[in-house]
Design a protein around this motif. Structure first.
Motif, PDB file in Angstrom:
ATOM      1  N   ALA A  86       0.808  -1.216   0.000  1.00 55.08           N
ATOM      2  CA  ALA A  86       0.000   0.000   0.000  1.00 55.08           C
ATOM      3  C   ALA A  86       0.841   1.265   0.000  1.00 55.08           C
ATOM      4  O   ALA A  86       0.531   2.225  -0.703  1.00 55.08           O
ATOM      5  N   HIS A  87       1.927   1.275   0.759  1.00 52.60           N
ATOM      6  CA  HIS A  87       2.687   2.514   0.908  1.00 52.60           C
ATOM      7  C   HIS A  87       3.832   2.674  -0.085  1.00 52.60           C
ATOM      8  O   HIS A  87       4.103   3.790  -0.521  1.00 52.60           O
ATOM      9  N   ALA A  88       4.510   1.617  -0.438  1.00 50.34           N
ATOM     10  CA  ALA A  88       5.643   1.747  -1.356  1.00 50.34           C
ATOM     11  C   ALA A  88       5.188   1.538  -2.801  1.00 50.34           C
ATOM     12  O   ALA A  88       5.191   2.472  -3.597  1.00 50.34           O
ATOM     13  N   LEU A  89       4.812   0.326  -3.142  1.00 47.54           N
ATOM     14  CA  LEU A  89       4.433   0.038  -4.534  1.00 47.54           C
ATOM     15  C   LEU A  89       3.127   0.713  -4.935  1.00 47.54           C
ATOM     16  O   LEU A  89       3.021   1.294  -6.013  1.00 47.54           O
ATOM     17  N   GLY A  90       2.118   0.635  -4.087  1.00 51.57           N
ATOM     18  CA  GLY A  90       0.822   1.214  -4.413  1.00 51.57           C
ATOM     19  C   GLY A  90       0.768   2.717  -4.220  1.00 51.57           C
ATOM     20  O   GLY A  90      -0.079   3.383  -4.800  1.00 51.57           O
ATOM     21  N   HIS A  91       1.660   3.256  -3.427  1.00 51.98           N
ATOM     22  CA  HIS A  91       1.753   4.679  -3.086  1.00 51.98           C
ATOM     23  C   HIS A  91       0.385   5.318  -2.809  1.00 51.98           C
ATOM     24  O   HIS A  91       0.106   6.446  -3.189  1.00 51.98           O
ATOM     25  N   CYS A  92      -0.474   4.580  -2.083  1.00 57.48           N
ATOM     26  CA  CYS A  92      -1.834   5.040  -1.781  1.00 57.48           C
ATOM     27  C   CYS A  92      -1.855   6.371  -1.034  1.00 57.48           C
ATOM     28  O   CYS A  92      -2.711   7.219  -1.274  1.00 57.48           O
ATOM     29  N   ALA A  93      -0.914   6.541  -0.123  1.00 58.92           N
ATOM     30  CA  ALA A  93      -0.898   7.752   0.701  1.00 58.92           C
ATOM     31  C   ALA A  93      -0.665   9.009  -0.125  1.00 58.92           C
ATOM     32  O   ALA A  93      -1.072  10.104   0.286  1.00 58.92           O
ATOM     33  N   GLU A  94      -0.042   8.888  -1.269  1.00 55.42           N
ATOM     34  CA  GLU A  94       0.255  10.072  -2.087  1.00 55.42           C
ATOM     35  C   GLU A  94      -1.014  10.848  -2.448  1.00 55.42           C
ATOM     36  O   GLU A  94      -0.986  12.073  -2.510  1.00 55.42           O
ATOM     37  N   CYS A  95      -2.116  10.163  -2.682  1.00 50.31           N
ATOM     38  CA  CYS A  95      -3.380  10.837  -3.003  1.00 50.31           C
ATOM     39  C   CYS A  95      -4.351  10.836  -1.829  1.00 50.31           C
ATOM     40  O   CYS A  95      -5.114  11.777  -1.660  1.00 50.31           O
ATOM     41  N   HIS A  96      -4.330   9.774  -1.036  1.00 51.84           N
ATOM     42  CA  HIS A  96      -5.323   9.602   0.018  1.00 51.84           C
ATOM     43  C   HIS A  96      -4.913  10.196   1.355  1.00 51.84           C
ATOM     44  O   HIS A  96      -5.544   9.916   2.369  1.00 51.84           O
ATOM     45  N   THR A  97      -3.860  11.004   1.397  1.00 49.51           N
ATOM     46  CA  THR A  97      -3.429  11.693   2.610  1.00 49.51           C
ATOM     47  C   THR A  97      -3.411  13.190   2.335  1.00 49.51           C
ATOM     48  O   THR A  97      -2.877  13.615   1.303  1.00 49.51           O
ATOM     49  N   PRO A  98      -3.993  13.997   3.235  1.00 47.44           N
ATOM     50  CA  PRO A  98      -3.954  15.447   3.023  1.00 47.44           C
ATOM     51  C   PRO A  98      -2.512  15.958   2.985  1.00 47.44           C
ATOM     52  O   PRO A  98      -1.613  15.360   3.574  1.00 47.44           O
ATOM     53  N   ARG A  99      -2.320  17.077   2.303  1.00 44.70           N
ATOM     54  CA  ARG A  99      -1.000  17.693   2.163  1.00 44.70           C
ATOM     55  C   ARG A  99      -0.947  19.012   2.927  1.00 44.70           C
ATOM     56  O   ARG A  99      -1.938  19.710   3.055  1.00 44.70           O
ATOM     57  N   GLY A 100       0.253  19.343   3.381  1.00 40.93           N
ATOM     58  CA  GLY A 100       0.486  20.614   4.051  1.00 40.93           C
ATOM     59  C   GLY A 100       0.757  21.719   3.046  1.00 40.93           C
ATOM     60  O   GLY A 100       0.746  21.503   1.830  1.00 40.93           O
ATOM     61  N   ALA A 101       1.039  22.898   3.554  1.00 38.75           N
ATOM     62  CA  ALA A 101       1.255  24.081   2.719  1.00 38.75           C
ATOM     63  C   ALA A 101       2.425  23.931   1.754  1.00 38.75           C
ATOM     64  O   ALA A 101       2.450  24.566   0.700  1.00 38.75           O
ATOM     65  N   PHE A 102       3.404  23.078   2.069  1.00 33.20           N
ATOM     66  CA  PHE A 102       4.566  22.899   1.216  1.00 33.20           C
ATOM     67  C   PHE A 102       4.538  21.565   0.464  1.00 33.20           C
ATOM     68  O   PHE A 102       5.562  21.098  -0.019  1.00 33.20           O
ATOM     69  N   GLY A 103       3.366  20.953   0.364  1.00 32.48           N
ATOM     70  CA  GLY A 103       3.228  19.715  -0.388  1.00 32.48           C
ATOM     71  C   GLY A 103       3.593  18.464   0.376  1.00 32.48           C
ATOM     72  O   GLY A 103       3.566  17.371  -0.168  1.00 32.48           O
ATOM     73  N   GLN A 104       3.920  18.588   1.639  1.00 34.20           N
ATOM     74  CA  GLN A 104       4.284  17.418   2.436  1.00 34.20           C
ATOM     75  C   GLN A 104       3.024  16.691   2.906  1.00 34.20           C
ATOM     76  O   GLN A 104       1.998  17.306   3.146  1.00 34.20           O
ATOM     77  N   MET A 105       3.124  15.353   2.984  1.00 33.96           N
ATOM     78  CA  MET A 105       2.006  14.583   3.499  1.00 33.96           C
ATOM     79  C   MET A 105       1.849  14.846   4.984  1.00 33.96           C
ATOM     80  O   MET A 105       2.835  14.926   5.714  1.00 33.96           O
ATOM     81  N   GLN A 106       0.621  14.986   5.423  1.00 36.37           N
ATOM     82  CA  GLN A 106       0.326  15.177   6.838  1.00 36.37           C
ATOM     83  C   GLN A 106       0.190  13.796   7.471  1.00 36.37           C
ATOM     84  O   GLN A 106      -0.892  13.216   7.508  1.00 36.37           O
ATOM     85  N   ASP A 107       1.315  13.279   7.966  1.00 34.77           N
ATOM     86  CA  ASP A 107       1.367  11.909   8.468  1.00 34.77           C
ATOM     87  C   ASP A 107       0.356  11.616   9.565  1.00 34.77           C
ATOM     88  O   ASP A 107      -0.098  10.487   9.711  1.00 34.77           O
ATOM     89  N   ALA A 108      -0.023  12.614  10.346  1.00 34.81           N
ATOM     90  CA  ALA A 108      -1.002  12.402  11.407  1.00 34.81           C
ATOM     91  C   ALA A 108      -2.378  12.085  10.834  1.00 34.81           C
ATOM     92  O   ALA A 108      -3.254  11.608  11.546  1.00 34.81           O
TER      93      ALA A 108
END
Length: 189
Positions: A86-108
């Motif tokens: 899910a996280h490496a090959l599927g990279h699901c978090a890239e779209c399904h995780t909100p982003r901060g002001a500088f494009g970083q994923m909001q891990d929380a």
């Protein structure tokens, strides 16, 4: 050979960098079997500040992490493999995780849904999926076949159960030429 300049990362490098060497070698081997596309090279046209290579290094120093975010917990071999897929090959978090002001994923808020402009990537945390009626078996069937009872409503809600469309509401999917275009952007939008 070491590149003369730090290369710009390909999206979604923040996830793909977690990929095993064996998997990246297998993907490379597959890509080398494909016929090249005949297309002219395009000159880079990144605007400031994206054209400043140092900015990539700065972003990496501030936001790039060596750990994968988690939306659930587990230790079993299946859970660990699923996390990697899910996280490496599927990279699901890239779209399904909100982003901060500088494009970083909001891990929380990992996998809690993301804004993709015209569309939104839904919350796919275990609790949110369960609340929408998904089971482990449903997810397995969806990933294996692309079909699940919970996913027919995404398109069928407008285009009809059999793809026949609805007059003055949505075009038919059956026979629609957009489905046959090599560029999927219009279909996705």
């Amino acid at each position: 050979m070491t590149p003369k300049h730090k290369l710009y990362p390909a999206m979604p490098y923040t996830s793909y960098r977690q990929m095993s060497r064996e998997d990246s070698d297998a993907i490379y081997a597959y890509l080398m079997t494909q016929k090249p596309v005949t297309a002219p090279s395009v000159e880079a046209d990144l605007r400031f500040p994206y054209n400043v290579r140092f900015a990539v290094r700065l972003w990496d120093m501030l936001f790039l992490k060596d750990t994968l975010p988690d939306a659930s917990t587990g230790q079993s071999a299946d859970w660990t493999r699923g996390r990697y897929l899910a996280h490496a090959l599927g990279h699901c978090a890239e779209c399904h995780t909100p982003r901060g002001a500088f494009g970083q994923m909001q891990d929380a808020k990992t996998l809690q849904g993301g804004d993709l402009g015209r569309i939104g990537a839904p919350d796919i945390t275990p609790a949110a999926l369960a609340a929408r009626g998904w089971t482990g078996a449903d997810l397995q069937a969806s990933f294996a076949t692309g079909i699940a009872k919970q996913g027919l409503d995404s398109c069928a809600g407008c285009h009809g159960f059999d793809g026949q469309g609805k007059p003055h509401v949505a075009v038919a999917m059956n026979g629609n030429s957009t489905l046959r275009q090599s560029d999927p952007r219009n279909l996705i939008a």
